[in-house]
Write a protein that holds these residues in place. Structure first.
Motif, mmCIF file in Angstrom:
data_model
loop_
_atom_site.group_PDB
_atom_site.id
_atom_site.type_symbol
_atom_site.label_atom_id
_atom_site.label_comp_id
_atom_site.label_asym_id
_atom_site.label_seq_id
_atom_site.Cartn_x
_atom_site.Cartn_y
_atom_site.Cartn_z
ATOM 1 N N ILE A 34 -23.905 -3.885 33.629
ATOM 2 C CA ILE A 34 -23.663 -3.136 32.398
ATOM 3 C C ILE A 34 -22.561 -2.124 32.725
ATOM 4 O O ILE A 34 -22.693 -1.331 33.661
ATOM 5 C CB ILE A 34 -24.926 -2.395 31.903
ATOM 6 N N ILE A 35 -21.463 -2.197 31.978
ATOM 7 C CA ILE A 35 -20.338 -1.277 32.190
ATOM 8 C C ILE A 35 -20.344 -0.270 31.053
ATOM 9 O O ILE A 35 -20.319 -0.649 29.879
ATOM 10 C CB ILE A 35 -18.984 -2.040 32.172
ATOM 11 N N ILE A 36 -20.379 1.013 31.390
ATOM 12 C CA ILE A 36 -20.512 2.068 30.390
ATOM 13 C C ILE A 36 -19.244 2.926 30.360
ATOM 14 O O ILE A 36 -18.857 3.504 31.382
ATOM 15 C CB ILE A 36 -21.722 2.964 30.732
ATOM 16 N N ASP A 37 -18.611 3.003 29.194
ATOM 17 C CA ASP A 37 -17.506 3.950 29.022
ATOM 18 C C ASP A 37 -18.151 5.245 28.542
ATOM 19 O O ASP A 37 -18.720 5.287 27.444
ATOM 20 C CB ASP A 37 -16.500 3.416 27.994
ATOM 21 N N ILE A 50 -22.904 0.666 35.725
ATOM 22 C CA ILE A 50 -21.807 1.511 36.212
ATOM 23 C C ILE A 50 -21.271 2.313 35.035
ATOM 24 O O ILE A 50 -20.891 1.740 34.012
ATOM 25 C CB ILE A 50 -20.670 0.646 36.791
ATOM 26 N N ALA A 51 -21.254 3.632 35.173
ATOM 27 C CA ALA A 51 -20.742 4.483 34.103
ATOM 28 C C ALA A 51 -19.420 5.098 34.544
ATOM 29 O O ALA A 51 -19.280 5.537 35.687
ATOM 30 C CB ALA A 51 -21.744 5.589 33.775
ATOM 31 N N ALA A 62 -21.191 -0.494 43.929
ATOM 32 C CA ALA A 62 -22.353 -0.501 43.035
ATOM 33 C C ALA A 62 -23.381 -1.542 43.484
ATOM 34 O O ALA A 62 -24.581 -1.306 43.438
ATOM 35 C CB ALA A 62 -21.917 -0.771 41.596
ATOM 36 N N ALA A 63 -22.886 -2.681 43.955
ATOM 37 C CA ALA A 63 -23.791 -3.738 44.420
ATOM 38 C C ALA A 63 -24.577 -3.265 45.629
ATOM 39 O O ALA A 63 -25.779 -3.483 45.741
ATOM 40 C CB ALA A 63 -23.006 -5.002 44.747
ATOM 41 N N ARG A 64 -23.875 -2.548 46.545
ATOM 42 C CA ARG A 64 -24.558 -2.035 47.745
ATOM 43 C C ARG A 64 -25.599 -1.000 47.328
ATOM 44 O O ARG A 64 -26.666 -0.933 47.886
ATOM 45 C CB ARG A 64 -23.556 -1.389 48.705
ATOM 46 N N GLU A 65 -25.287 -0.209 46.327
ATOM 47 C CA GLU A 65 -26.186 0.836 45.863
ATOM 48 C C GLU A 65 -27.470 0.229 45.303
ATOM 49 O O GLU A 65 -28.554 0.734 45.512
ATOM 50 C CB GLU A 65 -25.484 1.675 44.789
ATOM 51 N N LEU A 85 -24.188 3.626 39.659
ATOM 52 C CA LEU A 85 -23.002 4.324 40.149
ATOM 53 C C LEU A 85 -22.275 4.984 38.989
ATOM 54 O O LEU A 85 -22.090 4.363 37.942
ATOM 55 C CB LEU A 85 -22.058 3.328 40.837
ATOM 56 N N ALA A 86 -21.886 6.248 39.182
ATOM 57 C CA ALA A 86 -21.036 6.922 38.206
ATOM 58 C C ALA A 86 -19.654 7.036 38.825
ATOM 59 O O ALA A 86 -19.518 7.541 39.940
ATOM 60 C CB ALA A 86 -21.580 8.303 37.858
ATOM 61 N N VAL A 87 -18.642 6.535 38.125
ATOM 62 C CA VAL A 87 -17.276 6.626 38.634
ATOM 63 C C VAL A 87 -16.568 7.734 37.875
ATOM 64 O O VAL A 87 -16.450 7.672 36.650
ATOM 65 C CB VAL A 87 -16.527 5.289 38.450
#
Lengths: 292, 301
Positions: free
Chosen positions: B174-177, B7-8, B295-298, B195-197
């Motif tokens: 993995i969490i991306i800032d 997730i970014a 994100a999990a569904r994706e 997923l991009a937030v």
């Protein structure tokens, strides 16, 4: 009349560069025959939202990108060897070009002895010019999906007039496009917010300004109780704090509507004029500059 | 075991609140690998307070260096450099061409055209990438010392290291800032993510930059969702953003109010999401959960 180039930069994004740049221009337009604003934040140019100039011209900016004629390619791999960015690779005996990684340097076409690589101009963005009363305005806008930013900034600087006092609104951070913006300016105003994020990023920006060799002053935006961290740092580094804008929800709200700070209260005009006078004094006390 | 969920958190406009959201997400996913891909101005470490475990030199692209004594002033380099990095300097014998390291793109074209071999490409240490650990898991990050060009390479290194660690240690997220803007570093931070937030703020600048960022991520083909921060600052623009998101098929995962309490906590270096009852913190909590669910569904589809 002054022909100083003052760039507004910051380490931290969202500190208030455009707020300060546009407020400064609006103060100067009342006091000077003509002034120039160059919006160099080409990924997200927002200054026009505040200045509201009339855009009079819009010119696409193109640069040369390589084009590979597969039929001429011998698969020798010379192009791949010279490319520093992974923009060209030989795949199944034929060179392929990856525009996402390409820096449009011209190296592969120089290296190719088979005549398989020519160059074709492709658009990366647009340079727009306009006016609001006595303010000359230029901005660069990167095309979404393109990544070559520095040529747009250099293009902007080449069309900007050299005979006017000029304010440049930089992009955030300290990467190449910001370096290209700050280079050859006479003074760099660094806008910061007093949070720990703000201070950390300010240090990086100050270091960059030092490497470029341009005098700096700090503007503390969203100024409040914990600004002592910035004050201490500024004092250690012997960098003047040239303006403070308090943290006020009303200011944030007006900015959100694209209302320049100097339209909030006339006292801001005075504050920006005083800041400008101080900056000009420093510029004239500093070394002579090189051409734009 | 499948690929971890990546997730970014990105925004067009700087200062919208990416790092605070990314840190909240990290706190909501204990054991995740966290990557601070805003390599120009990294701030995550100020909230996560990591312990450094290993540091690795990053060289980035090389820089051209001119030997003034070999330069015959033919001007070939000056004419072929496309980055304005060749300039004239005074030397004891008169003048020479020289490379401006700050403008040098590292392409090496000048070395190809110089008839005197007066220019060499030299490695320049540009910074370091680091593997650290914080309370809840591994943290990869970087800092630059100078030569601030082509930083997307460094972002790709961090992404690769985060994936390696996740694979080796069986970590599921993995969490991306991410960095602000729409440039190459943003692309490097979001390519291949689940997923991009997008964090946005309801200002005229914010909605302007949001539109450009959404076009970018949709061009790349990344699944996207959005969060509006400081939404009550300007309800008109918030509405305009909601409309824009709806028209463009980007789910809105939540809105966080303008909060002096949240500002204070961040100013004190706190990752607030677990504690705190104020509405901003509650909103952050809800948003973090929704992000993870989406994100999990994706990943499953």
């Amino acid at each position: 009349m002054s022909t100083s180039r003052i760039v507004i930069a910051s380490g931290k994004g969202g500190s208030g560069k455009t707020t300060v740049a546009t407020a400064l221009v609006m103060t100067l337009m009342r006091e000077m025959p003509e002034v120039q604003l160059v919006d160099c934040d080409v990924e997200g140019p927002d200054a026009a939202l505040f200045l509201k100039p009339e855009i009079e011209s819009s010119t696409p900016l193109t640069i040369d990108f390589p084009e590979i004629a597969a039929s001429q390619c011998s698969g020798c791999g010379d192009c791949q060897s010279v490319c520093q960015f992974g923009g060209v690779s030989v795949v199944s005996g034929v060179a392929e070009h990856y525009s996402d990684l390409c820096h449009a340097c011209g190296g592969c076409s120089l290296a190719c002895h088979a005549g398989a690589i020519t160059e074709k101009k492709k658009r990366i963005g647009v340079i727009e010019s306009g006016r609001r009363e006595n303010v000359v305005f230029h901005r660069g806008v990167l095309d979404v999906g393109r990544h070559m930013v520095t040529p747009i900034i250099r293009g902007l600087k080449s069309i900007a007039r050299g005979d006017l006092p000029t304010i440049l609104d930089s992009g955030p951070g300290t990467v190449s496009p910001v370096i290209a913006t700050i280079k050859d300016c006479d003074y760099c105003i660094l806008v910061t917010e007093p949070s720990p994020f703000g201070l950390y990023d300010l240090r990086i920006a100050v270091r960059l300004a030092g490497e470029i060799g341009v005098p700096t002053g700090i503007v503390i935006n969203k100024d409040e109780a914990w600004s002592s961290n910035i004050e201490q740092y500024a004092s250690e580094m012997d960098i003047p704090i040239i303006l403070r804008i308090p943290f006020r929800r009303e200011i944030a709200s007006l900015c959100s509507r694209g209302i320049p700070l100097t339209e909030v209260a006339s006292s801001w005009d005075e504050a920006f004029w005083d800041m400008y006078a101080r900056v000009e004094r420093t510029i004239w006390e500093s070394r002579p500059r090189s051409p734009l | 075991m499948g690929k971890p969920t990546e997730i970014a958190v990105i925004s067009g406009k700087g200062g919208a609140g990416k790092t605070v959201l990314a840190a909240s997400l990290a706190k909501s996913t204990p054991g995740s690998v966290v990557a601070d891909c805003d390599v120009d101005t990294p701030n995550m470490h100020l909230l996560l307070k990591p312990n450094l475990m290993s540091e690795h030199a990053f060289f980035g692209e090389k820089t051209a260096v001119m030997d003034g004594e070999l330069c015959t002033r033919c001007g070939d380099c000056f004419r072929t450099c496309r980055f304005g990095a060749i300039r004239e300097i005074d030397i004891p014998a008169g003048w020479s061409y020289s490379v401006d390291a700050l403008s040098c793109e590292g392409c090496g074209v000048c070395t190809m055209v110089c008839p005197e071999d007066a220019i060499l490409m030299k490695d320049a240490r540009a910074g370091a990438w680091c593997v650290s650990s914080w309370d809840l898991g591994p943290f990869v990050h970087a800092h630059l010392t100078s030569a601030r060009k082509n930083t997307e390479t460094l972002v790709r290194i961090l992404r690769r290291e985060a994936s390696k660690i996740a694979g080796r240690e069986g970590r599921r997220h993995i969490i991306i800032d991410g960095p602000a803007g729409i440039g190459a570093t943003v692309v490097a931070a979001v390519e291949g993510v689940s997923l991009a937030v997008v964090v946005t703020e309801p200002t005229v600048s914010g909605i302007n930059d949001l539109r450009r960022l959404i076009r970018l991520v949709q061009q790349i083909g990344i699944r996207t969702a959005a969060v509006i921060n400081k939404y009550d600052l300007n309800t008109e623009v918030t509405l305009a953003i909601e409309e824009y998101l709806s028209i463009n098929g980007v789910p809105l995962l939540g809105k966080i109010c303008f909060s002096t309490e949240l500002n204070r906590a961040v100013g004190a270096g706190e990752v607030v999401v677990n504690a705190g009852d104020d509405s901003a913190t509650q909103a952050l909590r809800g948003i973090s959960n929704r992000i993870l669910g989406l994100a999990a569904r994706e990943v499953q589809t």
